[in-house]
Design a protein around this motif. Structure first.
Motif, PDB file in Angstrom:
ATOM      1  N   GLU A   1       0.838  -1.188   0.000  1.00 38.78           N
ATOM      2  CA  GLU A   1       0.000   0.000   0.000  1.00 38.78           C
ATOM      3  C   GLU A   1       0.881   1.247   0.000  1.00 38.78           C
ATOM      4  N   GLY A   2       0.621   2.113  -0.975  1.00 44.76           N
ATOM      5  CA  GLY A   2       1.447   3.304  -1.150  1.00 44.76           C
ATOM      6  C   GLY A   2       1.448   4.196   0.077  1.00 44.76           C
TER       7      GLY A   2
ATOM      8  N   TRP B   1       0.219   0.044 -10.957  1.00 53.69           N
ATOM      9  CA  TRP B   1       1.251  -0.052  -9.920  1.00 53.69           C
ATOM     10  C   TRP B   1       1.762   1.309  -9.469  1.00 53.69           C
ATOM     11  N   VAL B   2       1.637   2.326 -10.302  1.00 54.58           N
ATOM     12  CA  VAL B   2       2.152   3.640  -9.915  1.00 54.58           C
ATOM     13  C   VAL B   2       1.047   4.606  -9.507  1.00 54.58           C
TER      14      VAL B   2
ATOM     15  N   GLU C   1       2.093  10.903  -9.081  1.00 50.35           N
ATOM     16  CA  GLU C   1       2.228   9.652  -9.813  1.00 50.35           C
ATOM     17  C   GLU C   1       3.302   9.756 -10.885  1.00 50.35           C
ATOM     18  N   ALA C   2       3.414  10.935 -11.502  1.00 50.74           N
ATOM     19  CA  ALA C   2       4.490  11.151 -12.479  1.00 50.74           C
ATOM     20  C   ALA C   2       5.857  11.026 -11.805  1.00 50.74           C
TER      21      ALA C   2
ATOM     22  N   SER D   1       9.209   3.756  -5.636  1.00 48.61           N
ATOM     23  CA  SER D   1       8.031   4.606  -5.648  1.00 48.61           C
ATOM     24  C   SER D   1       6.797   3.816  -6.057  1.00 48.61           C
ATOM     25  N   LEU D   2       6.968   2.525  -6.295  1.00 49.48           N
ATOM     26  CA  LEU D   2       5.856   1.726  -6.794  1.00 49.48           C
ATOM     27  C   LEU D   2       5.037   1.118  -5.667  1.00 49.48           C
ATOM     28  N   ARG D   3       3.783   0.862  -5.947  1.00 52.21           N
ATOM     29  CA  ARG D   3       2.934   0.127  -5.003  1.00 52.21           C
ATOM     30  C   ARG D   3       3.130  -1.361  -5.196  1.00 52.21           C
ATOM     31  N   ALA D   4       3.853  -1.735  -6.240  1.00 49.83           N
ATOM     32  CA  ALA D   4       4.018  -3.161  -6.510  1.00 49.83           C
ATOM     33  C   ALA D   4       5.486  -3.483  -6.687  1.00 49.83           C
ATOM     34  N   THR D   5       5.897  -4.619  -6.189  1.00 51.65           N
ATOM     35  CA  THR D   5       7.234  -5.138  -6.432  1.00 51.65           C
ATOM     36  C   THR D   5       7.093  -6.590  -6.851  1.00 51.65           C
TER      37      THR D   5
END
Length: 492
Positions: A7-8, A255-256, A416-417, A483-487
């Motif tokens: 979670e971001g 993801w971003v 997000e950018a 910076s991603l919510r996913a790895t």
């Protein structure tokens, strides 16, 4: 593929807490400086801190920052300088030319790594001048003055793809020759890399952003000359290809993205009713064509204003056009001939289409087999509406062509950018206007791509680099703070 979703907001809060604790600990210790860093670095033409993010990750301490743009400098300062205890804050310069006069002392402090996303300026082609002389009057010359005086162990430069293209061959030759004259082992072939070629667990992000990196190790002018005389060729250490078996098609724009519920002023990024009408009209054509033919739209640009029978095309006028435009007009006429009934009925059902701006009466379908325009990633461009699969995104640019994520019917936010550039979750633009934030991100350095080429260079050149620098870089985690919510912690 199995993906671990973080979670971001939680990750961002963790980073903010860590920074706050470091700052608070320093204050409790009487504002004493942190332990001696593994290496020091200078950040030139620093933008908003892409190089800072990855060199801090490697255990370095920034001792000098130069950025001429006031707004970018403020963003950099708020994110990277203000959180530090005062003894650890770098010197901030607003004009590198003042610190590197042609006649006088270079005031940039000593350092082990010089990083610079320098502007590319034309160099003179007159005469038979050598590199350092010929670079005079350009901002690269100011970098060369620092290298000549301070001799950092590693130089890391970043520029746009075209710096190594045929139109800039002379500039490229001057840069390489100047670096070698100053004692740096450097390849005369460009390292071209993009963050979308890296898997997320190595710092990659879903952005196609080809950039040229120039990396050099200081070994002294004499040794450089010896290696050149011996015919030793230095090849680029990083190739423009996916790393570690990664397939870029596995990226996912989601993801971003932040959760919409957490975005302030969400309506500022949501498409307007007029913009939705443009998409809805074209989306109806996408679906009708798929239902009637079972196929996707063609890949060439569709220009609705030029849908006429091929027999009605004026051959004499066509002959006066550039070949590319002639080709598109012929293809559009043939598309109309093949689907005349479908298109005419679509025009009848969408009388509003005639009032669309000219650039919105064009569609570039590059979204493969997706069934709806709303399933794609879009850009409203001067050439028309461009639609792509929602995997990896086009390069962020300093002008406003912000990508639109169809499933959420909105544009990417500046935050997000920043994630697309690999900046940390807690990176902030504070209260500055979005236009300035988008511009700063578009001018920035992709953190993961820079880290990958830098780390690869250090590993390959470790015999000629300071031990503390090598141990710090190679001992750091493979990915900078993501910076991603996913790895891809569990890929399969």
């Amino acid at each position: 593929m199995s993906i671990t979703i973080l979670e971001g907001n939680v990750a961002g809060q963790r980073l903010r807490t860590q920074r706050s604790e470091r700052s608070r600990s320093a204050k409790l210790a009487g504002m004493q400086s942190a332990p001696e860093p593994a290496f020091s670095y200078v950040d030139l033409f620093a933008g908003i801190g892409g190089f800072h993010a990855m060199l801090e990750h490697a255990g370095g301490r920034c001792v000098y920052v130069s950025e001429i743009d006031r707004a970018a400098r403020e963003t950099y300062t708020k994110n990277w300088v203000d959180p530090l205890p005062e003894p650890d804050r770098p010197e901030i310069n607003t004009d590198i030319t003042l610190a590197t006069p042609e006649f006088g002392e270079v005031t940039v402090p000593a350092h082990e790594v010089l990083a610079a996303g320098f502007p590319c300026q034309p160099f003179s082609k007159s005469g038979m001048q050598r590199g350092m002389d010929e670079a005079r009057g350009t901002l690269f010359w100011n970098i060369a003055r620092i290298l000549e005086t301070r001799r950092p162990a590693v130089v890391l430069l970043e520029n746009v793809r075209n710096i190594a293209g045929p139109r800039h061959r002379h500039e490229w030759d001057v840069i390489i020759r100047t670096l070698r004259e100053n004692g740096y082992r450097v390849s005369d072939k460009p390292t071209v890399f993009s963050p979308h070629l890296l898997p997320p667990e190595m710092g990659g992000t879903p952005q196609v952003r080809d950039r040229v990196f120039i990396l050099g190790t200081y070994i002294g002018p004499e040794r450089v000359a010896e290696e050149l005389a011996a015919g030793i060729e230095i090849e680029p250490l990083v190739l423009r290809e996916p790393v570690d078996g990664w397939s870029p098609d596995r990226w996912d724009t989601e993801w971003v993205l932040d959760d919409d519920a957490t975005i302030d002023r969400l309506d500022a990024y949501t498409l307007t009713d007029e913009e939705k009408a443009w998409v809805n009209a074209w989306d109806d054509l996408v679906k009708r064509h798929r239902t009637a033919t079972g196929q996707k739209l063609p890949g060439f640009p569709l220009w609705a204003d030029h849908w006429v029978p091929e027999a009605d095309l004026n051959e004499k006028l066509l002959d006066l056009l550039p070949s590319w435009k002639r080709d598109f007009l012929v293809k559009n006429a043939r598309f109309y001939d093949a689907h005349r009934t479908l298109i005419d009925e679509w025009f009848e059902d969408h009388p509003e289409f005639e009032g669309f701006p000219a650039t919105r009466r064009k569609l570039e379908w590059q979204a493969q087999d997706l069934g709806s325009l709303w399933d794609t990633l879009m850009q409203f461009r001067p050439s028309g509406i461009r639609a792509k699969p929602p995997t990896y995104l086009p390069a962020l640019v300093a002008i406003t062509q912000t990508s639109i994520y169809g499933p959420r019917r909105r544009r990417l936010t500046p935050h997000e950018a920043a994630r697309l550039q690999g900046l940390p979750l807690d990176f902030t633009f504070h209260t500055q206007p979005d236009k300035a934030s988008y511009k700063q991100v578009g001018n920035g350095v992709a953190v993961g791509a820079a880290w990958h080429v830098f780390r690869t260079h250090v590993e390959a050149n470790k015999e000629d680099l300071p031990d503390t620098l090598v141990r710090a870089v190679l001992g750091a985690p493979a990915s900078p703070p993501s910076s991603l919510r996913a790895t891809a912690a569990a890929r399969g």
